[in-house]
Write a protein that holds these residues in place. Sequence first.
Motif, PDB file in Angstrom:
ATOM      1  N   LEU A1125      30.382   8.759  29.701  1.00  0.00           N
ATOM      2  CA  LEU A1125      31.716   9.340  29.880  1.00  0.00           C
ATOM      3  C   LEU A1125      31.730  10.845  29.662  1.00  0.00           C
ATOM      4  O   LEU A1125      32.534  11.551  30.244  1.00  0.00           O
ATOM      5  CB  LEU A1125      32.703   8.672  28.912  1.00  0.00           C
ATOM      6  CG  LEU A1125      33.338   7.386  29.425  1.00  0.00           C
ATOM      7  CD1 LEU A1125      34.157   6.741  28.342  1.00  0.00           C
ATOM      8  CD2 LEU A1125      34.191   7.644  30.649  1.00  0.00           C
ATOM      9  N   ASN A1126      30.830  11.342  28.820  1.00  0.00           N
ATOM     10  CA  ASN A1126      30.829  12.776  28.560  1.00  0.00           C
ATOM     11  C   ASN A1126      29.825  13.534  29.411  1.00  0.00           C
ATOM     12  O   ASN A1126      29.595  14.719  29.191  1.00  0.00           O
ATOM     13  CB  ASN A1126      30.547  13.050  27.078  1.00  0.00           C
ATOM     14  CG  ASN A1126      31.821  12.962  26.262  1.00  0.00           C
ATOM     15  OD1 ASN A1126      32.895  13.278  26.764  1.00  0.00           O
ATOM     16  ND2 ASN A1126      31.713  12.524  25.023  1.00  0.00           N
ATOM     17  N   GLN A1127      29.221  12.841  30.373  1.00  0.00           N
ATOM     18  CA  GLN A1127      28.348  13.549  31.307  1.00  0.00           C
ATOM     19  C   GLN A1127      29.184  14.427  32.228  1.00  0.00           C
ATOM     20  O   GLN A1127      30.290  14.062  32.613  1.00  0.00           O
ATOM     21  CB  GLN A1127      27.543  12.535  32.133  1.00  0.00           C
ATOM     22  CG  GLN A1127      26.529  11.758  31.305  1.00  0.00           C
ATOM     23  CD  GLN A1127      25.450  12.660  30.743  1.00  0.00           C
ATOM     24  OE1 GLN A1127      25.068  13.632  31.377  1.00  0.00           O
ATOM     25  NE2 GLN A1127      24.982  12.341  29.531  1.00  0.00           N
ATOM     26  N   GLU A1128      28.657  15.579  32.598  1.00  0.00           N
ATOM     27  CA  GLU A1128      29.424  16.498  33.423  1.00  0.00           C
ATOM     28  C   GLU A1128      29.554  16.009  34.870  1.00  0.00           C
ATOM     29  O   GLU A1128      30.449  16.425  35.584  1.00  0.00           O
ATOM     30  CB  GLU A1128      28.769  17.888  33.405  1.00  0.00           C
ATOM     31  CG  GLU A1128      28.865  18.551  32.044  1.00  0.00           C
ATOM     32  CD  GLU A1128      28.339  19.972  32.078  1.00  0.00           C
ATOM     33  OE1 GLU A1128      27.942  20.428  33.163  1.00  0.00           O
ATOM     34  OE2 GLU A1128      28.333  20.615  31.017  1.00  0.00           O
ATOM     35  N   ASN A1129      28.662  15.135  35.291  1.00  0.00           N
ATOM     36  CA  ASN A1129      28.705  14.637  36.670  1.00  0.00           C
ATOM     37  C   ASN A1129      29.863  13.659  36.824  1.00  0.00           C
ATOM     38  O   ASN A1129      29.880  12.578  36.224  1.00  0.00           O
ATOM     39  CB  ASN A1129      27.376  13.960  37.027  1.00  0.00           C
ATOM     40  CG  ASN A1129      27.295  13.623  38.496  1.00  0.00           C
ATOM     41  OD1 ASN A1129      28.109  12.855  38.994  1.00  0.00           O
ATOM     42  ND2 ASN A1129      26.319  14.189  39.172  1.00  0.00           N
ATOM     43  N   ASP A1130      30.842  14.044  37.646  1.00  0.00           N
ATOM     44  CA  ASP A1130      32.035  13.206  37.826  1.00  0.00           C
ATOM     45  C   ASP A1130      31.690  11.849  38.415  1.00  0.00           C
ATOM     46  O   ASP A1130      32.253  10.815  38.020  1.00  0.00           O
ATOM     47  CB  ASP A1130      33.042  13.917  38.736  1.00  0.00           C
ATOM     48  CG  ASP A1130      33.583  15.187  38.118  1.00  0.00           C
ATOM     49  OD1 ASP A1130      33.496  15.313  36.882  1.00  0.00           O
ATOM     50  OD2 ASP A1130      34.084  16.038  38.867  1.00  0.00           O
ATOM     51  N   ASP A1131      30.779  11.832  39.374  1.00  0.00           N
ATOM     52  CA  ASP A1131      30.432  10.566  40.037  1.00  0.00           C
ATOM     53  C   ASP A1131      29.830   9.578  39.057  1.00  0.00           C
ATOM     54  O   ASP A1131      30.092   8.376  39.128  1.00  0.00           O
ATOM     55  CB  ASP A1131      29.448  10.827  41.192  1.00  0.00           C
ATOM     56  CG  ASP A1131      30.108  11.566  42.339  1.00  0.00           C
ATOM     57  OD1 ASP A1131      31.356  11.504  42.413  1.00  0.00           O
ATOM     58  OD2 ASP A1131      29.404  12.186  43.148  1.00  0.00           O
ATOM     59  N   PRO A1173      40.566  13.430  38.979  1.00  0.00           N
ATOM     60  CA  PRO A1173      41.516  12.344  39.292  1.00  0.00           C
ATOM     61  C   PRO A1173      40.831  11.013  39.559  1.00  0.00           C
ATOM     62  O   PRO A1173      41.379   9.957  39.236  1.00  0.00           O
ATOM     63  CB  PRO A1173      42.248  12.856  40.540  1.00  0.00           C
ATOM     64  CG  PRO A1173      42.015  14.322  40.587  1.00  0.00           C
ATOM     65  CD  PRO A1173      40.704  14.559  39.932  1.00  0.00           C
ATOM     66  N   GLU A1174      39.623  11.040  40.134  1.00  0.00           N
ATOM     67  CA  GLU A1174      38.929   9.791  40.434  1.00  0.00           C
ATOM     68  C   GLU A1174      38.486   9.095  39.157  1.00  0.00           C
ATOM     69  O   GLU A1174      38.491   7.866  39.080  1.00  0.00           O
ATOM     70  CB  GLU A1174      37.726  10.068  41.349  1.00  0.00           C
ATOM     71  CG  GLU A1174      38.101  10.606  42.721  1.00  0.00           C
ATOM     72  CD  GLU A1174      39.059   9.668  43.450  1.00  0.00           C
ATOM     73  OE1 GLU A1174      38.836   8.443  43.425  1.00  0.00           O
ATOM     74  OE2 GLU A1174      40.044  10.168  44.017  1.00  0.00           O
ATOM     75  N   VAL A1175      38.093   9.862  38.157  1.00  0.00           N
ATOM     76  CA  VAL A1175      37.723   9.273  36.868  1.00  0.00           C
ATOM     77  C   VAL A1175      38.949   8.639  36.218  1.00  0.00           C
ATOM     78  O   VAL A1175      38.879   7.546  35.641  1.00  0.00           O
ATOM     79  CB  VAL A1175      37.099  10.338  35.942  1.00  0.00           C
ATOM     80  CG1 VAL A1175      36.854   9.768  34.545  1.00  0.00           C
ATOM     81  CG2 VAL A1175      35.801  10.861  36.535  1.00  0.00           C
ATOM     82  N   VAL A1176      40.108   9.306  36.319  1.00  0.00           N
ATOM     83  CA  VAL A1176      41.355   8.746  35.774  1.00  0.00           C
ATOM     84  C   VAL A1176      41.667   7.418  36.446  1.00  0.00           C
ATOM     85  O   VAL A1176      42.015   6.429  35.789  1.00  0.00           O
ATOM     86  CB  VAL A1176      42.513   9.744  35.967  1.00  0.00           C
ATOM     87  CG1 VAL A1176      43.838   9.103  35.549  1.00  0.00           C
ATOM     88  CG2 VAL A1176      42.268  11.011  35.169  1.00  0.00           C
TER      89      VAL A1176
END
Length: 1261
Positions: A1125-1131, A1173-1176
């Motif tokens: 979850l704290n990785q900078e990569n959004d994907d 927004p995709e993570v949300v």
Amino acid sequence: LTRCCVFLSEVTLALLDAATDKDSEVQEQVRKSILTLGKQQPDRVLAMCQDYLLKHPKLVVSHRVVILQTIELIVSCRIEEISPSRIKSIISLASDEMTRSKEVIPDWQQAASNILVAVGNKHINDIMEEILSKFQPGVLPHFFVVQTLANLSDSNVYGMVPFLNAILGTMLPMLSMAKQDNIKWVFSSALSHFSDSILEYLANLDKAPDPSVRKDTFSSDIYAAFEILFNNWLQSREPKLRLTVAEAVGSMCHLMASDKLEEQIPRLVPAILSLYKKNNEHYIISKSLCQVLDASVNMGSRVLEAQLEALLFALHQQVHFKCISLHANSFPDRLVMFVLQKLENSNERSRMGSLAVLRHLINSSTSTMESKKLLILASIRQPMADHSNKVKRVVQVISAMAHHGYLELEGGELLVRFIVQHCALPDTQRPTDPEEVTNESLRSMCDNTLHLLTTTVGRLADVLWPKLLFYLTPSQYTNATTPLCKSLIVLGSKKKNNQEPSFKIDFTREALDDDKWVCQLAAESTRYLPTYNNALEEKSFLYRCIGVTLQHCFNKDLVKKQLHEVLLAARHNDAVEREGVAMGVGLCANSHLEGTLAKLDEFGKSDAFKKSPSIFNLLKERNDVEVEKVKSTLILCYGQVAANAPPEKILNRIDQDILRCISKHFNTKVWKHRETDLTMKLSLIQSVGLIARAISECVKKQGYIFSRKQELITVMLVIIADSKNSRHVLVFYFFHCSGQDHERERAITATAHILAYYLDNLTVKNMVSFHNLGALLGRLSPRCSDPVPAVRAAAVECIHTLLYIQLRYEGFSLDYKDESVDSLLLLKDRLENPDHSVLYKTCSDLTKVMSKRLPQQQLTTLVFMLFEGLVDSQTNCCRASTVILNTLLKNRGGGLQDMVTITVLLYYVQVRVAVGQTVLILASQHLQTVINTLVNQPLPYDNWISEMWMALGADPIVANQIMEMVMEKLSIMAPYVDKKESLMRGGTTKVATNQPLAVSYKVTHYMAMAKHAGPRLPAIVECLCPLLNNIYECQRITVTAFFSELLNHHVVTELMLVDVLMNNMMERISDPCCTVRMLSVRGLGNIAVGSPEKVRTLTALALSHPNCYDTHSHVTFILVPLLTLNQENDDIRCTSIHLMGNLSTFGSGEQVFKDQIHNVLVSLLLHLVDPNPEVVKACKYAMRVCAPVVGSEQITAMFQNHLHEDKSLHYGEFINDLTKYLIQDFPGMLNFYHISVIQFFKSNWPEVRAGAAMFIGITAL
């Protein structure tokens, strides 16, 4: 209790560590959370804050400031509950923080000063003991020591004033020692605050602890300070210092002895006035001047009048109302004369200032101005005549005058006229300066003023009524009609409701009682009708006025004569005039029913309805069209007569006198030729509606048998069916797509009847194109999959009829039968099946028939109409549009060569539905054009362009063709060009060229090679597997990425590669390389898409992993989302969260899975405010599907009700409500939750850090 204390200490310490955050929102949330804890245990939390600052003396200033601000907040709201010992230690801490650095560091030292001020509100003696120890005679104090004293005098007046005498005594010698401007400034500011506090204390002696305090206690010290400030510091070159000194001087004047002030006024007033020229900020100067004048007036100064001329001139320029009011009370005559003289000045700015001053005087000095009303009334005329719209805002002064009785005086009528004149201003004809007052703005101001005077100034009622009536008729006031009428309605209603005698206006009553005058008015009005031929709306209104006038006319012969003239002279070709004539005749019938019906019958038999003999046709011919227009007027007249006639008389006239005559004028054409003029049909429809409404009202009171009801219904149905052009079908289009089932059914059924009638009556003389065919087919064909069976059946009938209409236009005979078109009727049986697959197959077959009969020039129209169908209100019809579109492109796409680029882009920009299939169809017919279009899209490709490439790569034939084109482009095109770096440096830089870069980039989208790699793929996988253990990270990353993407495709299931790939991904989640671990997580998540049947197996593997229950190992599979979850990569974050959500559906029975859900619960909650927004959305999805596993009915309901991907979430309210259930249902987990939250104080994202601070604050309540 011990555990609670430990918990409080840990959480507070974590928050204090987090206070170093540079993001202002995070800092604010940290302050709020520590404050929440401090409200519960202020002593303990303050002690921790104090210890933290003492143990970390080298904290950066911003970190110290946040902690000091938090201490201030706690002290301010819990001062009563803090122990005396803690108060003293806080005072010592704040004092040390404030004065530790001799340099001025505003943020840090102001925060410490604020703590002392907050404590001083309750413990002033303790504070003064500390502060005065650092305010010693003969030594210049620290800047913020003086500032703190000044602020204390504001916040605790009654506590500080008893100390001020001593403070002033110590301060006076220091003033001569001050050399730096900032020290002078803080002393001046402090003297200003001290003076204001003393004045407030003296003004409220009844509340003061020591009522014996007097002004003269401070006068000598204040005067001594005044001399230094006025004689030395006021001349400073520093503007900020000059203004502060001026402010202090103004405050100090009230405390000076009267003789000293009188002595200083001749020097003081000119000095302050001179500051206006030296400073741009005039407010403080005006405030100071006002205080000087107030003090002078209060003591009865004799020398002030000598300064009056200069004062008035300056105040007029500054328009300082408070100073002006002081002069109005002391020197009213001179002030008024000065202002009125300034009104005579033609300078725009001068007049505007004078008007502002005059308005203030009228409103604020009523008694003083009473004797000067007539003088002001006479003087106000000059600005009223000014040509400047800015000056014409004198209307604001007129409004003030109206409220104070000026308009009732002689000459007040001129002011009313001025307002009305400017309510009638025309629009501004030219572009204006932004600062200019436009006519529209001035007119709006006058409109509002007139309304205000009408509604709020009751004393003006007799001034405005009936005077405003006289402005209605002159042409120059035409534009003011609306505001005049609104005001007259208000005035008239008030007088009517209050039964005031003045409500009735004598001249109106006398005129209406005179029958001769009424008859003459009717005759004159009729004579003026032709003058309005170019203003038909006004002419229509005049017809109605004539009708009302004839109502009051007792001369029956004259009534018939005027009716005849109206009917004969009317221009029946114009719809507005026909309507006006009919309404006028109907209004007349209210009083003259017999005579009106007789005149209409007589007119119906006159020459107006006869064609002239042939010899006279040389002079004038009245053709059929003219006759039908006259009949239309007559039919409308009968309808209006029925609507307006007395209810007790009309029923006996409906059948014999009204419907019989209407039938006589309409019948012939309808029944014989069925080509009646459209105007006549519309008039009949309108007239029948009026008659029906009249009957419905009458039958409420008396019985009536409507014998001709069926006949009228039949006529209406014939009119509806009589359509000359297929455009009538489009009238129903808006209902075709309605969200209401019954509306769609009625619209499609009506369309089917109209088209059938159209086909039956179609006569084609020349072969022409049926140009509406494409549009109509595009509207109707998607309805063949409508949820309502009747709609589907009617839609097929419509298409069948449309294709036969096309055949007729192509020259085929009426009895010609086309097998392919007739086959559509056989599809109706299949459409009765509600199964979607059957419906879509039927739509495809129907499209094949349409595409066969559709002319080439109609193809484009049909395609674009189907685009609109892709956003239909019914999901079935959207999908049907896609099926129809794809089938059409397969059969006729070859004819769209010129449209291919447009089609692709339109899909890309607007539709984005079924992109892949449609683009693939287009590519199979126009590959080069499609590829050129996609290659030219900007890099990097977005999801939709990528989806198109993936679709093209999924087709073996197309993919091979594209690869050949790609290789050809790469072989003949330069991959880069050399560009010079700069003129100064020299040298070149290699820059990639666009098309080679694009075709190289798109190869990355060809993971779809898996689908058509066939038997070679297992061998490829076997060769690559050993590289997963290679010492080179880049090779492990490449192979893991490839395997991860393969798991996203169903082909790996068909080739039985899923288990091999899944096991390899499981092994890689322990890889030392973070990128490899993340890619393996993504691959395991892809299993839910490529091989959903393997998810249960994957769950079992995860739970049986060797390290699954090792709490010190971070390879536990279900903990992967928490780790990523704290990785900078959004994907990666998004994929891992989706994976956990998918797995939750198979793990609801295992306790270990429930435990792991609680382990990641805090992480998911905080990432609901993730910047991506995709993570949300992924968090909302995962929490919603995991809800049943959590173990709380209330929390499950919250997750499932509020966490929807497409809906917004009020995060603060959600967390606040959720924590109540967490505390209620899982009290034993709170400590774990808090430990988890603390870890997020160092998150990469400020939104998550702020969320963590909020969570701590709320759960601590």
